[in-house]
Design a protein around this motif. Structure first.
Motif: not given
Length: 424
Positions: A33-50
């Motif tokens: 769950n922690w890694l999955y949340s980290t992955i989703i947060d990473g994609f969120d940050q990536k999409l937001t920045t892009t």
């Protein structure tokens, strides 16, 4: 019916193993769950920045002209070959390819459907020509309205879109030449990309779970060994002690309570061992004293006895006890009686009387009646009484002796006559 007993190691393993498996599974689930949340947060940050970067890179004047061309329904192929389109779409294509995004584009709300696409960084079958229209989900449409209203960048959850499948989207504002928000820049990532990352996360979680189980099992086995083995050793010592074996084995290591109990058992075993040894020594001493008393009684009874061994070459051989009346002397007298019995059954043995007679606890007298002599063989206090005089008999030195007249006084008794027919 007797109750079935379970070894303590088995009992501890029954308790520890399920606990270890449960803890490891919970740990693996937490990590996943922690890694999955980290992955989703990473994609969120990536999409937001892009999406934000894309909105900033788009030239406002060029984008305004392209919006006008899209709503004027100009030829898409011609517009997409124009300098305003190429100047803006080429950087978008590079960003999409570099960041491995599924879609990177700009869109405007309105038209016959929800949105109209302007710039699209995709190529090939996935490319949406300028002026293409699409319907969005209510949630995404609400996020687009908020972005165009200047309420910040919108990031959607993973949702299904009929034309594009499962996507996660970020929408950032695009400003026109008048400084007002005229469109939004969208960045999409397909769920397959997230699934690959999630599968890697799941694999990592599985490895962590397996590693945790193995590590916990190793720790559990060490705990079981540290706890169970001292208790089993203590049980074995207690059973040995109950069976009468007072020896207690040494306990190398163990819990403090077990060590204290083992030390107490060892002290008790030592105390009982000392008491048992003392009782055994007392019993042995009592038995030895009783035997000694009987032998001494026998020695006192036979202390004055002269034992006739045999007759050789016309001389009579006697054995007399020497020294104090003790157990050894009594035993020597008994052995001489047995020797006389042997001589009677085996006359040939009598010629070895010098070697067979006990000269440590007595001595031999050789009386020759024809020559009227007596000889002492061995060491003993023997005195001849003759005409009121006392004559000491020396070893290996024959002396005149008349058995009919002279008498002997030996250290263990009174006067004895060696007249023939009186001592047999």
């Amino acid at each position: 019916m007797p109750r079935k007993t379970v070894p303590i190691k088995t009992l501890l393993l029954r308790i520890f193993v399920p606990a270890v498996v449960l803890v490891s599974m919970l740990l693996a689930l937490f990590v996943y769950n922690w890694l999955y949340s980290t992955i989703i947060d990473g994609f969120d940050q990536k999409l937001t920045t892009t999406s934000a970067l894309t909105g900033v890179l788009i030239d406002p004047a060029d984008h305004d002209r392209l919006i006008h061309a899209a709503f004027a329904q100009e030829d898409a192929d011609v517009v997409e070959q124009s300098p305003p389109y190429l100047r803006n779409v080429i950087p978008i294509r590079r960003i999409r390819s570099k960041l491995d995004l599924t879609y990177l584009y700009s869109q405007v709300a309105g038209g016959s459907q929800d949105v109209t696409y302007i710039l699209d960084g995709s190529e090939g079958d996935d490319h949406s020509p300028i002026g293409s229209e699409d319907d969005l989900s209510d949630m995404t449409m609400e996020g687009l309205d908020n972005a165009e209203a200047g309420k910040g960048i919108y990031v959607s959850p993973i949702e299904y879109q009929e034309q594009w499948g499962l996507l996660k989207t970020a929408l950032a504002p695009v400003y026109g030449s008048d400084g007002q928000i005229t469109a939004t820049a969208g960045a999409d990532v397909n769920i397959s990309v997230i699934q690959v990352a999630t599968q890697n996360t799941l694999f990592a979680s599985a490895l962590i779970g397996i590693g945790s189980i193995l590590a916990c099992l190793l720790v559990a086995l060490m705990i079981v060994r540290r706890v169970a083995e001292p208790i089993e050793a203590l049980k074995d010592d207690a059973l040995k002690f109950a069976a009468g074996n007072g020896h207690a084995s040494s306990l190398a290591a163990g819990p403090r309570e077990v060590s204290r109990l083992h030390d107490a058992l060892a002290a008790l075993a030592k105390k009982m061992g000392v008491a048992t040894a003392a009782r055994q020594r007392a019993a042995a001493k009592h038995e030895n004293d009783a035997d000694s008393a009987l032998l001494l009684k026998d020695a006192r009874r036979n202390g004055e006895r002269i034992i006739y061994l045999t007759e050789r070459d016309g001389a009579r051989i006697f054995w007399i006890p020497g020294g104090d009346q003790n157990v050894e002397t009594a035993l020597a007298s008994r052995s001489m009686v047995r020797l006389v019995e042997r001589f009677s059954t085996n006359p040939a043995l009598a010629k070895h009387w010098r070697r067979l007679a006990d000269k440590n606890h007595g001595a031999c007298l050789v009386v020759n009646d024809r020559q009227r002599s007596i000889e002492l063989v061995g060491n003993a206090d023997v005195t001849i009484r003759r005409d009121g005089r006392e004559l000491s008999l020396n070893p290996e030195l024959p002396m005149v002796f008349d058995a009919a007249v002279d008498v002997l006084r030996i250290a263990t008794g009174g006067y004895q006559s060696l007249a023939k027919g009186q001592v047999q």
